[in-house]
Motif scaffolding. Structure first.
Motif, short mmCIF file in Angstrom:
data_model
loop_
_atom_site.label_atom_id
_atom_site.label_comp_id
_atom_site.label_asym_id
_atom_site.label_seq_id
_atom_site.Cartn_x
_atom_site.Cartn_y
_atom_site.Cartn_z
N LYS A 1 0.84 -1.20 0.00
CA LYS A 1 0.00 0.00 0.00
C LYS A 1 0.88 1.25 0.00
O LYS A 1 0.66 2.18 -0.78
CB LYS A 1 -0.91 -0.02 1.24
CG LYS A 1 -1.89 1.12 1.27
CD LYS A 1 -2.74 1.11 2.50
CE LYS A 1 -3.73 2.27 2.50
NZ LYS A 1 -3.16 3.56 2.26
N HIS A 2 1.91 1.26 0.84
CA HIS A 2 2.79 2.43 0.90
C HIS A 2 3.49 2.67 -0.42
O HIS A 2 3.61 3.80 -0.88
CB HIS A 2 3.83 2.25 2.01
CG HIS A 2 3.28 2.53 3.37
ND1 HIS A 2 4.02 2.52 4.51
CD2 HIS A 2 2.03 2.83 3.77
CE1 HIS A 2 3.26 2.80 5.56
NE2 HIS A 2 2.05 2.98 5.12
N LEU A 3 3.98 1.58 -1.02
CA LEU A 3 4.70 1.72 -2.30
C LEU A 3 3.79 2.32 -3.37
O LEU A 3 4.17 3.24 -4.10
CB LEU A 3 5.22 0.36 -2.77
CG LEU A 3 6.44 -0.18 -2.03
CD1 LEU A 3 6.71 -1.61 -2.43
CD2 LEU A 3 7.67 0.66 -2.31
N ASP B 1 1.09 4.07 -2.84
CA ASP B 1 0.76 5.44 -2.45
C ASP B 1 1.84 6.41 -2.91
O ASP B 1 1.56 7.44 -3.53
CB ASP B 1 0.63 5.54 -0.91
CG ASP B 1 -0.72 5.06 -0.42
OD1 ASP B 1 -1.57 4.75 -1.28
OD2 ASP B 1 -0.91 4.98 0.80
N VAL B 2 3.08 6.07 -2.59
CA VAL B 2 4.18 6.97 -2.94
C VAL B 2 4.32 7.09 -4.46
O VAL B 2 4.58 8.17 -4.99
CB VAL B 2 5.50 6.49 -2.28
CG1 VAL B 2 6.70 7.23 -2.83
CG2 VAL B 2 5.42 6.70 -0.78
N LEU B 3 4.08 5.98 -5.13
CA LEU B 3 4.14 6.00 -6.58
C LEU B 3 3.10 6.98 -7.15
O LEU B 3 3.35 7.71 -8.11
CB LEU B 3 3.90 4.59 -7.11
CG LEU B 3 4.54 4.22 -8.44
CD1 LEU B 3 6.01 4.54 -8.44
CD2 LEU B 3 4.33 2.75 -8.73
N GLN B 4 1.94 7.00 -6.52
CA GLN B 4 0.90 7.95 -6.98
C GLN B 4 1.33 9.39 -6.74
O GLN B 4 1.05 10.27 -7.55
CB GLN B 4 -0.41 7.68 -6.24
CG GLN B 4 -1.08 6.40 -6.69
CD GLN B 4 -2.38 6.19 -5.94
OE1 GLN B 4 -3.34 6.92 -6.12
NE2 GLN B 4 -2.39 5.18 -5.09
N THR B 5 2.00 9.64 -5.62
CA THR B 5 2.46 11.02 -5.37
C THR B 5 3.57 11.42 -6.33
O THR B 5 3.91 12.59 -6.42
CB THR B 5 2.98 11.21 -3.92
OG1 THR B 5 4.13 10.39 -3.75
CG2 THR B 5 1.92 10.86 -2.90
N ARG B 6 4.13 10.43 -7.03
CA ARG B 6 5.14 10.76 -8.06
C ARG B 6 4.49 10.88 -9.43
O ARG B 6 5.19 11.02 -10.43
CB ARG B 6 6.23 9.67 -8.07
CG ARG B 6 7.13 9.71 -6.86
CD ARG B 6 7.99 8.48 -6.74
NE ARG B 6 8.95 8.35 -7.82
CZ ARG B 6 9.71 7.28 -8.00
NH1 ARG B 6 9.61 6.26 -7.18
NH2 ARG B 6 10.56 7.22 -9.00
N GLY B 7 3.18 10.76 -9.49
CA GLY B 7 2.48 10.98 -10.76
C GLY B 7 1.90 9.74 -11.39
O GLY B 7 1.28 9.81 -12.45
N PHE B 8 2.07 8.59 -10.75
CA PHE B 8 1.53 7.34 -11.31
C PHE B 8 0.02 7.31 -11.11
O PHE B 8 -0.47 7.56 -10.01
CB PHE B 8 2.19 6.15 -10.60
CG PHE B 8 1.63 4.82 -10.98
CD1 PHE B 8 1.94 4.26 -12.22
CD2 PHE B 8 0.81 4.12 -10.12
CE1 PHE B 8 1.43 3.02 -12.57
CE2 PHE B 8 0.31 2.88 -10.46
CZ PHE B 8 0.62 2.34 -11.69
N GLN B 9 -0.71 7.00 -12.20
CA GLN B 9 -2.17 6.95 -12.09
C GLN B 9 -2.63 5.51 -12.26
O GLN B 9 -2.62 4.97 -13.36
CB GLN B 9 -2.80 7.84 -13.15
CG GLN B 9 -2.50 9.31 -12.88
CD GLN B 9 -3.15 10.23 -13.86
OE1 GLN B 9 -3.12 9.97 -15.04
NE2 GLN B 9 -3.69 11.32 -13.38
N VAL C 1 3.85 -2.27 -15.67
CA VAL C 1 4.00 -1.11 -14.79
C VAL C 1 4.19 -1.55 -13.35
O VAL C 1 4.95 -0.96 -12.60
CB VAL C 1 2.76 -0.19 -14.94
CG1 VAL C 1 2.62 0.74 -13.76
CG2 VAL C 1 2.84 0.60 -16.22
N LEU D 1 7.23 -2.89 -8.73
CA LEU D 1 6.64 -2.92 -7.38
C LEU D 1 6.76 -4.31 -6.78
O LEU D 1 7.13 -4.47 -5.62
CB LEU D 1 5.15 -2.56 -7.44
CG LEU D 1 4.78 -1.09 -7.48
CD1 LEU D 1 3.27 -0.96 -7.54
CD2 LEU D 1 5.30 -0.39 -6.26
#
Lengths: 273, 530
Positions: free
Chosen positions: A163-165, A167-175, A188, A192
């Motif tokens: 979940k954390h990975l 989450d952080v990926l989303q904050t880097r722009g991953f949709q 993709v 992970l």
């Protein structure tokens, strides 16, 4: 949930029940097994979990039964039979559908056995909590229990880490929801999975280190919440004996007293040969 | 019992046969002695501690040569990452695990559990699942579990990295108890030495696997003050003294080439967040994150700092309230990916950012997530690598082969390469050496000068005092069982020790710290005016 009875009694009870369900599938045995399993479900009050998971399990059971009915052709009492050829994309497929009473009988028994496995699996968990079970098994099998300790912590840790990975990926722009083919989605997420694998290996390693550093494997170990024998264990023992005598003894008697030829003829008749 | 080793030589399996990763001629520690082990990341401290604990070479292979003069001491070891050391699913199970292994009776275990109450609220925690504890609380639990086994030698590797200041104070009291009875010895490896120096009886400095200094604390102060290289290791108050002697300002920030228009003020209105079980953790948080400012987020362990940062990053959907820019643009329903256009979130755990098998690939991936062509973005790539001192060796290395400081810088680079206007950072300096923290402070100040805004959670007051413009404090409401936010101006806070002491932390010597910060700032201001 703190249940009465020694953890060893419940462990043996669970093993015996799993074995009985695995080994014996005639209707009488199933009746006894179901009674014992339902007693555990009643004891542990796990009806809500069973109802919660029920909608998925029923779908699975229906699918499981259909597959079994499609694949089973043996038996004497034919209910439905059809044989013919279907042309599909210029290919002729010879099909033979045969539904027998024996197949339905066996499918029903399989479904009940499966249900009992599932009920038992859910109901037994509160009776064998890891914090009571593992200190006990660690005295008997320290190495195996060490592996179990590491594996058990691994599951919640990996769930949290994934979940954390993400989450952080989303904050880097991953949709995660953007339009991708299934192949792209897998590609993709591959890094992970790789990171999670690395993490799980390292985590298990450090956990094993921590266990050894804290004295794991010491032969003089004690248990804080030591198990106590009580009258309730006698009740569990009686249930175990009851199940053994009521299921195994008749089967044993049949095996010993009835001539082998008669048994074989009966078995062949059941299979519809 | 005196613990004594001689001729300690160790090399990892992957190391060349002519090199030792640890090479120490002699090490001994007396009962009642407290050794503070310091050294930069990768100096061999953790390896040395693992040798003392007996985990090397069993777990790591390689070649170990050691002459021990006594083999029978018990030791208790707390490693760096608390998450990876928890064994049992519940708190009580974790606490008694060590005592069970050592064969203590139930009566004795209960007696010891009573004694550890001052450090850990055993009664209220015992039925909690460890998954519900914050990182700091897990660290506290592990230290409690080790202390219950009453070892001859306590070995603690960065034990306060995730602890709030009140917990650190409790730990120092506990440590004082350990060493005062002259029964136990203690060796602590840490970068935040200001908390340990008043207690330590000896300082050992390590570099490249060897001991380069071993002596009393007072002698070490003299040594460090007169050493250009090791001066950075002094705690702030002492460092101020050293700087007044040499008239050299180590904290002068680098000039950044980035020039961005700062993001607007961010208005946080009545923000309320809850756990999955609807238990409210942040209630009606109301504040304004000022444009082009550096705001520190304080709060005790488990107060919801990480939750707050995650809510701002869009990773937690608030059950009530809004997050708006001053212009009126409402970001509340923006996804994390949408917010990433302006916001950069740096997690507490650098591994959250490092999922590829080299740092270079990780940075390339960050660029690709922006929809940019890597080949056209070489300038951006080089700029970040220069700013964060990521050499080609680091860029080509696997994240797990890097030292703690390198890993933190690499994780930061994956975020900064997006050139965020607002940085949300969750304890970014845990595990960093003082030198690395100073570099980080320099970088942070230059980030602000280039137009950046940042909200950074930390327990490290020393670190925070050097850069913060504003301080936000998350703490329990006096009457209700949820967390509220109080805002302070950093200048005013650090100038008024009464306010500092009563509202934030009862930190021993905090006034000295405040004075030192003032001194450093006035020195810098004077030089700038000249």
């Amino acid at each position: 949930m703190q249940t009465r009875g020694h953890i060893f009694s419940w462990l043996v009870y669970a093993i015996i029940l799993f074995s009985l369900i695995w080994l014996f599938d005639d209707l009488f045995a199933l009746l006894i097994e179901s009674f014992l399993v339902l007693w555990i479900v009643w004891r542990t009050k796990q009806w809500s979990t069973i109802i919660q998971q029920g909608k998925w399990m029923i779908r699975f059971l229906i699918l499981f039964s259909l597959i079994q009915l499609v694949l089973r052709h043996d038996g004497q009492h034919v209910l439905l039979e059809w044989q013919g050829t279907i042309t599909l994309f210029n290919f002729d497929l010879n099909l033979h559908w045969r539904t027998t009473m024996e197949a339905i009988n066996d499918t029903t028994i399989s479904m009940i056995r499966f249900l009992m496995f599932w009920f038992l699996f859910i109901a037994i968990q509160p009776l064998l909590p890891t914090k009571r079970l593992l200190p006990f098994t660690a005295q008997l099998f320290p190495d195996g229990t060490q592996m179990i300790y590491m594996t058990l912590r691994l599951v919640p840790v990996l769930r949290e880490r994934s979940k954390h990975l993400l989450d952080v990926l989303q904050t880097r722009g991953f949709q995660p929801d953007s339009n991708r083919t299934w192949k792209q989605s897998i590609l993709v997420r591959l890094p992970l999975l790789q990171a999670l694998l690395d993490e799980s290996l390292e985590g298990s390693w450090h956990r094993a280190e921590a266990m050894i550093a804290r004295g794991y494997g010491n032969h003089k170990r004690t248990i804080y919440a030591a198990e106590q024998w009580s009258w309730f264990d006698l009740l569990i023992l009686l249930c175990i004996l009851f199940s053994i005598f009521s299921i195994w003894v008749p089967e044993l008697l049949v095996a010993l007293l009835i001539p082998f030829e008669i048994q074989r003829a009966y078995a062949q008749q059941r299979r519809g040969v | 019992m005196t613990i004594h080793f001689e001729q300690i030589r160790y090399r990892y399996p992957s190391t060349n046969s002519d090199t030792w990763n640890v090479s120490i001629d002699s090490f001994s520690i007396q009962p009642g002695e407290f050794v503070l082990l310091i050294g930069s990341s990768g100096a061999g401290k953790s390896t040395f501690l693992r040798i003392l604990q007996g985990l090397i070479p069993d777990f790591y292979g390689g070649l170990l040569q050691i002459h021990s003069l006594n083999h029978t001491f018990n030791s208790g070891f707390v490693m760096q990452d608390p998450e990876q050391q928890i064994i049992m699913p519940d708190v009580l199970g974790e606490l008694v695990f060590g005592m069970e292994q050592l064969g203590f009776s139930r009566k004795e275990m209960d007696r010891r559990l009573e004694h550890v109450q001052s450090w850990l609220p055993v009664q209220s925690w015992q039925n909690r699942e460890v998954q519900t504890l914050s990182t700091g609380e897990k660290q506290r639990l592990l230290i409690g579990a080790i202390s219950l086994t009453d070892p001859d030698l306590f070995i603690l590797d960065e034990p306060i990295a995730h602890l709030d200041v009140q917990c650190i104070q409790k730990l120092t009291t506990l440590v004082r108890d350990w060493i005062s009875n002259k029964k136990h010895s203690l060796i602590v490896a840490d970068h935040r030495i200001e908390h340990w120096l008043p207690l330590a009886t000896r300082v050992i400095m390590m570099d490249k696997g060897s001991i380069i200094w071993d002596g009393s604390v007072d002698h070490w102060f003299d040594f460090a003050v007169n050493s250009i290289f090791w001066r950075d290791w002094l705690p702030l108050t002492k460092r101020a003294t050293a700087m007044s002697i040499t008239e050299e300002n180590q904290l002068k920030p680098k000039q950044s080439k980035l020039k961005n228009k700062p993001i607007d003020d961010i208005h946080i209105n009545r923000l309320t967040c809850a756990y999955e079980n609807n238990e409210i953790i942040l209630n009606n948080i109301q504040s304004i994150l000022r444009s082009n400012s550096l705001t520190a987020l304080f709060g005790p362990n488990g107060s919801g700092k990480s939750t707050f940062l995650r809510a701002l990053a869009g990773l937690i959907t608030p059950i009530q309230g809004t997050i708006q820019l001053q212009s009126g643009l409402d970001l509340t329903n923006w996804s994390p990916a949408e917010r990433s256009r302006w916001f950069g979130y740096v997690s507490q755990n650098p591994y959250d950012h490092l999922i590829h098998d080299s740092i270079s690939k990780e940075l390339d991936y960050s660029i690709s997530l922006m929809g940019l062509d890597r080949s056209l973005e070489q300038g951006r790539f080089d700029q970040i690598c220069d700013a964060l001192e990521l050499s080609s060796n680091i860029l080509n290395a696997h994240p797990r082969d890097l030292s703690s400081g390198e890993r933190h810088r690499a994780a930061l680079a994956t975020v900064l390469i997006r050139r965020p206007l607002l940085l949300l950072m969750d304890e970014p300096t845990s595990g960093l050496s003082i030198r690395q923290k100073n570099q980080f402070v320099s970088w942070l100040i230059s980030y602000r000068e280039s137009g950046g805004t940042a909200l950074i959670s930390s327990h490290d007051l020393d670190f925070t005092a050097e850069w913060a413009n504003h301080v936000w404090l998350l703490q329990s409401s006096g009457t209700r069982d949820y967390i509220q936010l109080t805002e302070y101006d950093a200048e005013r806070l650090f100038k008024s020790p009464g306010l500092y002491q009563s509202s934030l932390v009862p930190l021993t010597g905090h006034y000295q710290l405040t004075q030192a910060v003032q001194y450093l700032r006035s020195q810098k201001k004077g030089r700038d005016q000249q």
